[in-house]
Design a protein around this motif. Structure first.
Motif, short mmCIF file in Angstrom:
data_model
loop_
_atom_site.label_atom_id
_atom_site.label_comp_id
_atom_site.label_asym_id
_atom_site.label_seq_id
_atom_site.Cartn_x
_atom_site.Cartn_y
_atom_site.Cartn_z
N SER A 95 -12.85 2.62 -7.01
CA SER A 95 -12.85 3.95 -6.42
C SER A 95 -11.59 4.71 -6.81
N ALA A 141 -28.75 14.92 -8.15
CA ALA A 141 -29.00 13.85 -9.12
C ALA A 141 -29.18 14.54 -10.47
N GLN A 149 -24.12 8.60 -2.63
CA GLN A 149 -24.91 8.33 -3.82
C GLN A 149 -25.83 9.50 -4.18
N PRO A 150 -26.14 9.68 -5.47
CA PRO A 150 -27.10 10.71 -5.86
C PRO A 150 -28.42 10.53 -5.11
N ILE A 169 -18.21 12.24 -2.88
CA ILE A 169 -19.09 12.19 -4.03
C ILE A 169 -18.33 11.66 -5.25
N LEU A 188 -21.98 7.95 -12.31
CA LEU A 188 -22.58 7.03 -11.34
C LEU A 188 -24.03 6.72 -11.71
N MET A 189 -24.74 7.74 -12.19
CA MET A 189 -26.16 7.57 -12.51
C MET A 189 -26.40 6.92 -13.87
N LEU A 204 -20.93 12.32 -10.53
CA LEU A 204 -22.34 12.02 -10.26
C LEU A 204 -23.04 11.51 -11.52
N HIS A 239 -17.79 8.10 -5.24
CA HIS A 239 -19.06 7.36 -5.26
C HIS A 239 -19.41 6.74 -3.90
N ARG A 240 -18.87 7.32 -2.81
CA ARG A 240 -19.24 6.86 -1.48
C ARG A 240 -20.52 7.54 -1.01
N ALA A 298 -28.81 10.99 -1.91
CA ALA A 298 -28.60 10.70 -0.48
C ALA A 298 -28.82 11.96 0.36
#
Length: 212
Positions: free
Chosen positions: A125, A72, A26-27, A20, A163-164, A160, A23-24, A29
């Motif tokens: 990453s 998320a 994703q929110p 997580i 990433l979002m 997270l 970022h492998r 998933a």
């Protein structure tokens, strides 16, 4: 660091958390129990235990009759996480500067060099992990395991959130800000270190597009 047995719940939690953070995963998933059991070579019971722990850490959400999903975070949660980080890391910075040894400062300098290498290579990453680990590393160097675990949980949730909500290229300044923080720590300039840490966290939050 002690290496965990690959069949333990702790190892599974650590591995999924790292996925997580990097970022492998994703929110949103979906995490399928049988797929994970096959991947780790363990029973679904161990997978369920790991997923329950991750749900307690707010990294995944469990939905009745639907299963587990990578969390998320909402805009409100993102703002709350950064508010907590500013409060927590102000105290951590103040405590660190008062007890840090030359060895502690040198360890942070080594970490800065690793960050620089990842940034120069364009290793997104690796850079993401190292930039987050900088804050955890401060707590670990102080020998405060409770604080270190709190920081790890917060940084995982921040992974997270970024990433979002983070715009492209917004993380580029974090490395330079970390370098400046370490210089202030080395100079034992508490007021400057506190100001730089607060500005750094405010800059990271400001880089997020916190709109619906």
């Amino acid at each position: 660091m002690r290496r965990m047995d690959s069949t333990t719940t702790g190892f599974i939690v650590e591995s999924l958390t790292r996925s997580i953070v990097e970022h492998r995963l994703q929110p949103g998933a979906k995490l399928v129990e049988q797929t994970l059991a096959d991947q780790f070579g363990v029973s679904r019971t161990l997978i369920r235990q790991a997923l329950f722990k991750l749900s307690q850490n707010r990294l995944i959400r469990m939905e009745p009759a639907r299963g587990a999903f990578v969390a998320a975070p909402s805009i409100a949660e993102a703002q709350q996480v950064f508010a907590v980080r500013r409060m927590l890391e102000a105290g951590m910075t103040q405590a660190f500067i008062r007890q840090a040894t030359i060895e502690h400062i040198n360890a942070l300098k080594d970490h800065i060099l690793e960050e620089e290498g990842a940034v120069m290579r364009g290793d997104v990453s690796g850079r993401t992990v190292l930039l987050g680990d900088f804050h955890v590393h401060m707590a670990q160097l102080m020998g405060n395991e409770v604080l270190a675990h709190l920081m790890m949980d917060l940084l995982s949730r921040c992974a997270l959130i970024t990433l979002m909500y983070q715009s492209a290229g917004a993380a580029e300044h974090s490395h330079a800000e970390h370098r400046a923080i370490v210089a202030a720590l080395e100079a034992r300039d508490e007021a400057l270190a506190l100001r730089l840490m607060d500005e750094h966290l405010c800059h990271v939050e400001a880089s997020l597009t916190l709109t619906p």
